[in-house]
Design an enzyme around this catalytic site. Structure first.
Site, short mmCIF file in Angstrom:
data_model
loop_
_atom_site.label_atom_id
_atom_site.label_comp_id
_atom_site.label_asym_id
_atom_site.label_seq_id
_atom_site.Cartn_x
_atom_site.Cartn_y
_atom_site.Cartn_z
N ARG A 99 0.84 -1.35 0.07
CA ARG A 99 -0.21 -0.07 -0.12
C ARG A 99 0.93 1.16 0.00
O ARG A 99 1.61 1.51 0.99
CB ARG A 99 -0.81 0.09 1.25
CG ARG A 99 -1.88 1.18 1.23
CD ARG A 99 -2.74 1.05 2.62
NE ARG A 99 -3.42 -0.18 2.81
CZ ARG A 99 -4.01 -0.44 3.86
NH1 ARG A 99 -3.87 0.00 4.96
NH2 ARG A 99 -4.62 -1.82 3.92
N ARG A 168 -1.55 7.05 9.66
CA ARG A 168 -1.57 6.45 8.29
C ARG A 168 -1.78 7.49 7.25
O ARG A 168 -1.63 8.59 7.54
CB ARG A 168 -2.42 5.21 8.23
CG ARG A 168 -1.93 4.28 9.13
CD ARG A 168 -3.13 3.02 8.79
NE ARG A 168 -2.74 1.71 9.63
CZ ARG A 168 -3.29 0.60 9.58
NH1 ARG A 168 -4.23 0.30 8.66
NH2 ARG A 168 -2.87 -0.27 10.48
N LYS A 235 -3.26 1.75 15.15
CA LYS A 235 -3.54 2.57 13.97
C LYS A 235 -3.83 4.06 14.34
O LYS A 235 -4.95 4.23 15.27
CB LYS A 235 -4.37 2.22 12.82
CG LYS A 235 -5.53 1.81 13.08
CD LYS A 235 -6.11 0.85 11.80
CE LYS A 235 -7.52 0.23 12.16
NZ LYS A 235 -7.81 -0.50 11.11
N LYS A 237 -5.60 7.63 12.43
CA LYS A 237 -6.15 8.09 10.99
C LYS A 237 -6.41 9.59 11.14
O LYS A 237 -7.10 9.80 11.99
CB LYS A 237 -7.29 7.19 10.67
CG LYS A 237 -7.01 5.80 10.29
CD LYS A 237 -8.24 5.07 10.08
CE LYS A 237 -7.78 3.65 9.63
NZ LYS A 237 -8.93 2.69 9.21
N CYS A 457 -14.76 -3.03 0.92
CA CYS A 457 -13.26 -3.40 1.24
C CYS A 457 -12.89 -4.55 0.45
O CYS A 457 -13.78 -5.20 -0.18
CB CYS A 457 -13.10 -3.55 2.48
SG CYS A 457 -14.01 -5.32 3.08
N CYS A 463 -7.65 -10.73 2.36
CA CYS A 463 -7.43 -10.11 3.64
C CYS A 463 -7.60 -11.01 4.68
O CYS A 463 -8.57 -12.04 4.80
CB CYS A 463 -8.52 -8.98 3.94
SG CYS A 463 -8.62 -8.67 5.66
N CYS A 502 -15.58 -7.89 7.15
CA CYS A 502 -15.52 -8.15 8.87
C CYS A 502 -15.91 -6.89 9.26
O CYS A 502 -16.08 -5.80 8.72
CB CYS A 502 -14.20 -8.81 9.11
SG CYS A 502 -13.25 -7.37 9.31
N CYS A 506 -13.21 -1.23 7.16
CA CYS A 506 -12.51 -0.49 6.51
C CYS A 506 -13.11 0.50 5.51
O CYS A 506 -12.67 1.48 4.91
CB CYS A 506 -11.43 -1.24 5.73
SG CYS A 506 -10.30 -2.10 6.85
#
Ligand code: SF4
Length: 594
Positions: A99, A168, A235, A237, A457, A463, A502, A506
């Site tokens: 990515r 990110r 993470k 954002k 996603c 994934c 899930c 995302c």
């Protein structure tokens, strides 16, 4: 007063010492396993260089699959092939996702062509636009990782911090509608991305030098001044919104900055904190949360304030339980007043009160638009963000041809679409003709009123966390819903459906009119009632609905909406929110549970 604020400082011992030694308390258990991996990684080095040189295995050694995320890479496997390979007694089919971190989704034509080259040379022949305005390449083999990352870096892009427990990709409104103000907003996104990037030399050593030996020690003078040895608990954002247009889903960000103008001048940002989408099925202590207002920041102070917010999460975020480690839990559990006081103590001054935010909606920026400088930009719909060639639509080939011929600027949007910018008006017809030759429609209406606004996603088969399909399942659901809407006289109405494999969310499924969240293979929880400005979350309507029952479950609800909405402006999400799920059920719109 300001002095008292400084005197009263109770900042925890942190890891921003020049020695590079972490002082972060990992708790009585020594933190989660990932915390230990970070701590022992020597600033993201670990055994990655050694592992890359080891051609005897397609995978990384244990623990390194966590560390490589900080470098923008996920170790994955083809989960479709898992059963057959197991039966045949062969190992799983491992490969990697790469990515790129692209603040504000802005790339040059040369950078676009590089990504496209790599997609053909080292990946699976497709490019995927992420829901955070980055590019993802899938199916890269371990032996091809080094040339892949080197090519990306030679094009002056980076994968560092596209994943991992760090800040990110910073999102920002991608549209160059008003050249000066939009570029100011984009600049803030760039500044934040650069300022919050890890400072470790590991990325350069491992991927660019390539010759560094695996046993290299952390250089004596190297430090991570912001993150320390254990980086963030989870993470992080950030998004920057242009006034009125919530195209970056600002309330889903750990930090959301909403620009404010006065007489067409940028005067600052309202700062929101504590948004996040992820949750875990069956664990009530995990939940999605919308960001809440913290303060107002001028353009001069915004980077400093965001950095302070990051340090509060660094020092107080939960490092013992990764499912409880996002900043949203800190904000929710300690409260916004506590958080504000903590930021003020670090800054040594009081924060200004947040201002009122007004939205006019979400602009997907599709179709032709005029830029302030007289040139044009074209927003093209990309189904599920996947740039690929099919027999009928050769999107990848067509985009490549247009980019090679006209050298437009490229912007990726948070809705997984692509903008071709800085187009001379005289080139419009030729570009449309070139796209049409490849089966690509410039008219956004061609994508359908449901397809246009759908998000998904990647989920299966790549994934590792996916419980069900998303990208592969959504197109059929969209087509069936569009067909049903046409049948009941709603073909002109817009509807947003977001699907994920899930509950990690995302594709931000809890913000759509309809959210479909994978529970087990081909079974989804159905959420309803988001709004079109992305300011309200939807709520669970029907648990465990089979894939083939999704459209039939939605159809009677759409009929109710058609018959009972207050006026033509009441969207499906607003209608559902007003009448409530119990009414929908009592009115006969009962779900088909699995
Ligand atoms: Fe994977 Fe879940 Fe994210 Fe989809 S939402 S990409 S399945 S982690």
């Amino acid at each position: 007063n300001q002095v008292d604020l400084l005197k009263g400082s109770t900042i925890m011992a942190t890891s921003n010492e020049s020695s590079g030694k972490s002082l972060v308390d990992l708790g009585p258990g020594g933190g989660s396993g990932v915390e230990r991996i970070k701590l022992e990684s020597r600033h993201l080095r670990g055994r990655l260089a050694e592992d890359l040189k080891d051609s005897s295995t397609p995978t990384l050694s244990p623990g390194q699959e966590q560390l490589i995320k900080f470098h923008g890479i996920y170790q994955q496997e083809d989960r479709d092939a898992r059963q057959a390979r197991k039966a045949a007694g062969v190992a799983k089919e491992y490969n990697f996702m790469v990515r790129s971190r692209i603040p504000g989704g802005a790339v040059t034509p040369e950078q676009y062509l590089t990504q496209d080259d790599i997609a053909g040379r080292f990946a699976n022949g497709t490019l995927r636009i992420t829901t955070r305005q980055g590019f993802q390449l899938h199916g890269v083999l371990k032996g091809d990782l080094q040339p892949t990352i080197q090519s990306i870096n030679e094009a002056l892009l980076s994968t560092l911090a596209a994943c991992g427990d760090v800040n990110r990709n910073v999102m920002a409104c991608a549209a160059p509608v008003s050249s000066r103000l939009h570029s100011q907003v984009q600049e803030v996104a760039h500044k934040l991305a650069m300022h919050l990037a890890p400072k470790s030399g590991a990325y350069h050593e491992i991927w660019i030098d390539g010759e560094s030996v695996a046993t290299v020690e952390t250089p004596q003078d190297e430090s991570e001044p912001l993150y320390g040895d254990t980086y963030l608990p989870r993470k992080f954002k950030i998004g920057v919104a242009f006034p009125g247009d919530n195209c970056v889903d600002i309330y889903t960000q750990d930090v959301g900055l909403v620009a404010e103008l006065d007489n067409e001048e940028l005067v600052g940002f309202t700062v929101l904190i504590g948004g996040g989408m992820g949750m875990t099925h069956g664990k009530a202590e995990t939940y999605p949360r919308l960001a809440t207002p913290l303060c107002f920041a001028t353009p001069e102070e915004v980077v400093e304030i965001v950095e302070s917010i990051v340090t509060v999460q660094r020092d107080f975020g939960d490092r013992t339980n990764r499912k409880h480690a996002r900043m949203k839990y800190l904000v929710e559990e300690r409260g916004i007043a506590w958080f504000r006081a903590e930021v003020e103590r670090r800054l040594g001054r009081f924060l200004c009160a947040a201002r009122t935010i007004e939205w006019h909606g979400v602009d997907d920026h599709l179709g032709w638009h005029q830029q302030a400088d007289g040139r044009l930009f074209l927003g093209l719909w990309v189904e599920n963000g996947r740039i690929k060639d099919t027999p009928s639509i050769r999107l990848r080939a067509g985009l490549r041809r247009v980019v090679e011929t006209f050298s437009p600027g490229i912007r990726l949007t948070g809705q997984q679409n692509i903008l071709l910018t800085d187009i001379e008006p005289g080139d419009r017809a030729a570009i449309e003709a070139m796209l049409a030759e490849h089966g690509i429609q410039a008219d956004p209406d061609a994508s359908g009123n449901v397809g246009r606004h759908a998000l998904s996603c990647p989920a299966l088969p790549t994934c590792g966390l996916a419980l069900s399909d998303a990208e592969r399942a959504l197109p059929d659901v969209v087509r069936q819903v569009e067909h049903d809407m046409a049948e009941i006289g709603l073909s002109g109405e817009k509807l947003s459906i977001r699907m994920t494999g899930c509950p990690n969310g995302c594709a931000r499924p809890y913000m759509g009119d309809i959210g479909l969240v994978g529970k087990t293979r081909d079974v989804y929880n159905v959420y309803l009632g988001g709004d079109w400005a992305n300011t309200r979350m939807n709520t669970l309507f029907a648990p465990s609905v089979r894939l083939e029952e999704l459209a039939p479950t939605l159809k009677p609800l759409l009929v109710l909406w058609r018959d009972e909405r207050e006026d033509d402006d009441e969207t499906f999400g607003d209608f559902v929110h007003r009448v409530g799920p119990d009414y929908l059920r009592s009115a006969g719109a009962v779900s088909q549970s699995a």
